[in-house]
Design a protein around this motif. Structure first.
Motif, PDB file in Angstrom:
ATOM      1  N   PRO A 105       0.854  -1.209   0.000  1.00  0.00           N
ATOM      2  CA  PRO A 105       0.000   0.000   0.000  1.00  0.00           C
ATOM      3  C   PRO A 105       0.880   1.246   0.000  1.00  0.00           C
ATOM      4  O   PRO A 105       2.002   1.232   0.520  1.00  0.00           O
ATOM      5  CB  PRO A 105      -0.784  -0.130   1.303  1.00  0.00           C
ATOM      6  N   THR A 107       0.431   4.037   1.562  1.00  0.00           N
ATOM      7  CA  THR A 107       0.585   4.518   2.940  1.00  0.00           C
ATOM      8  C   THR A 107       0.291   3.365   3.892  1.00  0.00           C
ATOM      9  O   THR A 107      -0.768   2.723   3.795  1.00  0.00           O
ATOM     10  CB  THR A 107      -0.372   5.677   3.239  1.00  0.00           C
ATOM     11  N   GLY A 108       1.210   3.091   4.781  1.00  0.00           N
ATOM     12  CA  GLY A 108       1.028   1.994   5.719  1.00  0.00           C
ATOM     13  C   GLY A 108      -0.078   2.267   6.722  1.00  0.00           C
ATOM     14  O   GLY A 108      -0.395   3.424   7.023  1.00  0.00           O
ATOM     15  N   LEU A 109      -0.649   1.198   7.263  1.00  0.00           N
ATOM     16  CA  LEU A 109      -1.734   1.348   8.232  1.00  0.00           C
ATOM     17  C   LEU A 109      -1.245   1.577   9.651  1.00  0.00           C
ATOM     18  O   LEU A 109      -2.029   1.940  10.525  1.00  0.00           O
ATOM     19  CB  LEU A 109      -2.630   0.096   8.205  1.00  0.00           C
ATOM     20  N   GLY A 110       0.039   1.336   9.884  1.00  0.00           N
ATOM     21  CA  GLY A 110       0.536   1.473  11.241  1.00  0.00           C
ATOM     22  C   GLY A 110      -0.122   0.464  12.167  1.00  0.00           C
ATOM     23  O   GLY A 110      -0.376  -0.681  11.789  1.00  0.00           O
ATOM     24  N   GLY A 112      -3.028   0.284  12.925  1.00  0.00           N
ATOM     25  CA  GLY A 112      -4.348  -0.077  12.424  1.00  0.00           C
ATOM     26  C   GLY A 112      -4.371  -1.419  11.725  1.00  0.00           C
ATOM     27  O   GLY A 112      -5.446  -1.990  11.492  1.00  0.00           O
ATOM     28  N   VAL A 113      -3.175  -1.922  11.396  1.00  0.00           N
ATOM     29  CA  VAL A 113      -3.109  -3.221  10.719  1.00  0.00           C
ATOM     30  C   VAL A 113      -3.654  -4.330  11.613  1.00  0.00           C
ATOM     31  O   VAL A 113      -4.150  -5.350  11.126  1.00  0.00           O
ATOM     32  CB  VAL A 113      -1.651  -3.530  10.285  1.00  0.00           C
ATOM     33  N   GLU A 115      -6.285  -4.260  13.521  1.00  0.00           N
ATOM     34  CA  GLU A 115      -7.732  -4.371  13.317  1.00  0.00           C
ATOM     35  C   GLU A 115      -8.048  -5.090  12.015  1.00  0.00           C
ATOM     36  O   GLU A 115      -8.983  -5.895  11.937  1.00  0.00           O
ATOM     37  CB  GLU A 115      -8.373  -2.976  13.316  1.00  0.00           C
ATOM     38  N   LYS A 116      -7.251  -4.807  10.976  1.00  0.00           N
ATOM     39  CA  LYS A 116      -7.459  -5.496   9.696  1.00  0.00           C
ATOM     40  C   LYS A 116      -7.210  -6.997   9.846  1.00  0.00           C
ATOM     41  O   LYS A 116      -7.934  -7.820   9.275  1.00  0.00           O
ATOM     42  CB  LYS A 116      -6.542  -4.910   8.624  1.00  0.00           C
TER      43      LYS A 116
END
Length: 542
Positions: A105, A107-110, A112-113, A115-116
């Motif tokens: 991606p 921009t990384g999700l930080g 938040g990954v 939760e994914k």
């Protein structure tokens, strides 16, 4: 001319008669004849080798099918039919790849990954108490033993035992896991010789691969065997097929006897000057039956060859079952002739996935497992297992599992799963349409049917959420009992009775099930076609 005149008169006459005989043939024929003879001899030797490896029937069928495929359009038709089967297999619960990511991606999700990942985890099937084997730890992932080993793995997730001087903690953990496992399997017995040693690996397959590789090289050094062969019962794990392919070892398969154990008499007939090792299982994966390890040990000793015992399933059950009073035949290093053992800690040892142990009777055998490189520009290199870098977190998790449970914990767990296994066995025997295969020694119960399509029963069970193992020769299915099943024995038997009744009243393939596929595979005389089918399925799935 001077040399020729010196030849004895008899040789001169032979020379003259030979030249006279050959003068009747064309020079080209004289050149072509020996070349053609060598070619025919090579072809003949090739067929002899193929027949020796695959058997006469399989060779003839394979040759016939190869000829049939040369007919225009036949290969295209076979490929189309195989694709239909592959599509059916993928339709029965296989993930779709349409929305899978194919690049990073922007921009990384930080954080938040996480939760994914939780969202993706929700798509997994409900495995709690429903899967044969698979998850051996009891309870849920958020409590108890699960939580403990997760914390242990997390604490050492950054470590790598390849760097001995940097992470002495996991180096110690590995040594202690190996030593404690060896103690369960006879290292403290006088008969073992007191030199048992080993290493941790990534799983049962790697443990078996290393044992086979070590046995091959050990027997080459000991007896000079350069065309190695190993003999396995047909019930032995498929990892031996993988080892044979990887390490260029000829594999001789031997049928099991009427008790579904390794047939010792037939194994004896197969032994020859190139045999490097025999194989036994305690128990075998298909039917949960222990091979006659003592008899195999006597064979190995008398012929001076290796014997590997696959204890991947039984290593953390049989020692405790014996202490609990169950009748367990000899199976470990106390048996003379046993040279190596594989045992999975991530099964009934209740360690994190990716942890197994391979053990050897002495260091003379184990040293053939190692790979040392002296001519690399990167320096001198030596590695004990197939992997170079290894996850220290898994080693720490295995150590934590064994230390936290202790002898009493394993005894308690073994008592629970053995009792559950006996209940499943008894309940299955009470279903008149089913029969138990052999006499299960441990926690696997395999069953078939003479009046129903057992794979249709399996498909109905799958529709109820159960994930069992389909077997062949004979057609059957099994359940491998774990701590997850202790509380659902009656649920299983109720659903099994219902599934049998459903198939009895409405025989025929269940929509989306695998019964037609297993049925077709069982009827295909050309096993190469079945092999191609499996490879195509794997190729389209990963």
């Amino acid at each position: 001319m001077e040399f020729v005149t010196r030849l004895p008169s008899s040789l001169n006459r032979l020379r003259a008669s030979t030249n006279s005989f050959l003068s009747d043939y064309e020079p080209l024929a004289l050149i072509a004849a020996p070349i053609l003879t060598l070619l025919l001899a090579w072809i003949f030797q090739f067929f002899i080798d193929v027949i020796s490896e695959k058997g006469l029937t399989a060779t003839l069928i394979g040759f016939f099918m190869s000829c049939v495929k040369l007919v225009p359009g036949v290969q295209r038709y076979i490929d189309a039919e195989k694709q239909k089967v592959v599509d059916k297999m993928q339709a029965s619960g296989k993930s779709k790849r349409d929305d899978w990511m194919t690049e990073l991606p922007r921009t990384g999700l930080g954080v938040g990954v996480v939760e994914k990942m939780k969202d993706e985890k929700q798509k997994d099937v409900v495995w709690q108490g429903k899967c044969s084997g698979t998850v051996y730890i009891g309870g849920t992932e958020q409590e108890g033993h699960f939580s403990l080993i997760n914390e242990a793995c997390s604490m050492f997730a950054h470590t790598n035992p390849l760097h001995l001087d940097v992470f002495p903690s996991v180096v110690r953990f590995e040594a202690e896991v190996v030593a404690m496992t060896a103690a369960l399997l006879g290292s403290k017995e006088k008969a073992s010789g007191g030199q048992i040693c080993g290493n941790m690996t990534s799983g049962g397959t790697e443990s078996i691969l290393l044992a086979v590789k070590s046995s091959r090289d050990y027997m080459k050094a000991k007896k000079g065997i350069t065309k190695p062969e190993m003999i396995i019962p047909v019930s032995a794990h498929s990892a031996y097929d993988k080892a044979a392919q990887y390490f260029k070892i000829k594999l001789r398969r031997v049928p099991v006897n009427k008790q579904f154990q390794a047939d010792v008499k037939e194994i004896r007939r197969q032994i020859n000057r190139n045999t490097i090792m025999l194989v036994g299982s305690a128990p075998g994966f298909p039917h949960g039956i222990i091979d006659p390890i003592e008899e195999l040990g006597e064979l190995a000793c008398s012929y001076g060859i290796c014997l590997h015992v696959d204890l991947c399933l039984g290593g953390f059950v049989l020692p405790f079952a014996r202490k609990l009073g169950y009748p367990v035949p000899p199976y470990d290093f106390s048996v003379q002739g046993v040279t190596s053992i594989s045992v999975d800690v991530h099964k009934y040892g209740l360690a994190p996935k990716g942890t197994s142990v391979v053990l050897y009777r002495n260091r003379h055998i184990r040293k053939h497992q190692f790979v040392a490189v002296t001519e690399w520009s990167g320096g001198l290199y030596v590695s004990p297992t197939i992997a170079g870098s290894r996850p220290g977190g898994l080693i720490a998790g295995a150590w934590a599992a064994m230390i936290s449970l202790g002898m009493e914990g394993y005894l308690e767990n073994t008592r629970a799963i053995m009792e559950a296994s006996k209940k499943i066995q008894k309940g299955t025997q009470e279903i008149p349409e089913l029969f138990i295969i052999g006499r299960p020694d441990m926690t696997i119960v395999a069953f078939g049917s003479d009046v129903l399509d057992i794979f249709e029963v399996n498909d109905i069970m799958s529709s109820k959420g159960w994930h069992l193992n389909a077997l062949q020769r004979p057609n059957s299915i099994h359940i491998c009992l774990t701590l997850q099943h202790v509380r659902v024995v009656e649920d299983f038997l109720k659903d099994l009775r219902g599934s049998v009744q459903t198939v009895k009243e409405n025989p025929g393939p269940f929509g989306g099930g695998l019964a037609p596929i297993y049925g077709a595979a069982g009827k295909m005389p050309d096993r190469v076609m079945v092999q191609d089918l499996l490879v195509d399925f794997m190729d389209s799935s990963c």
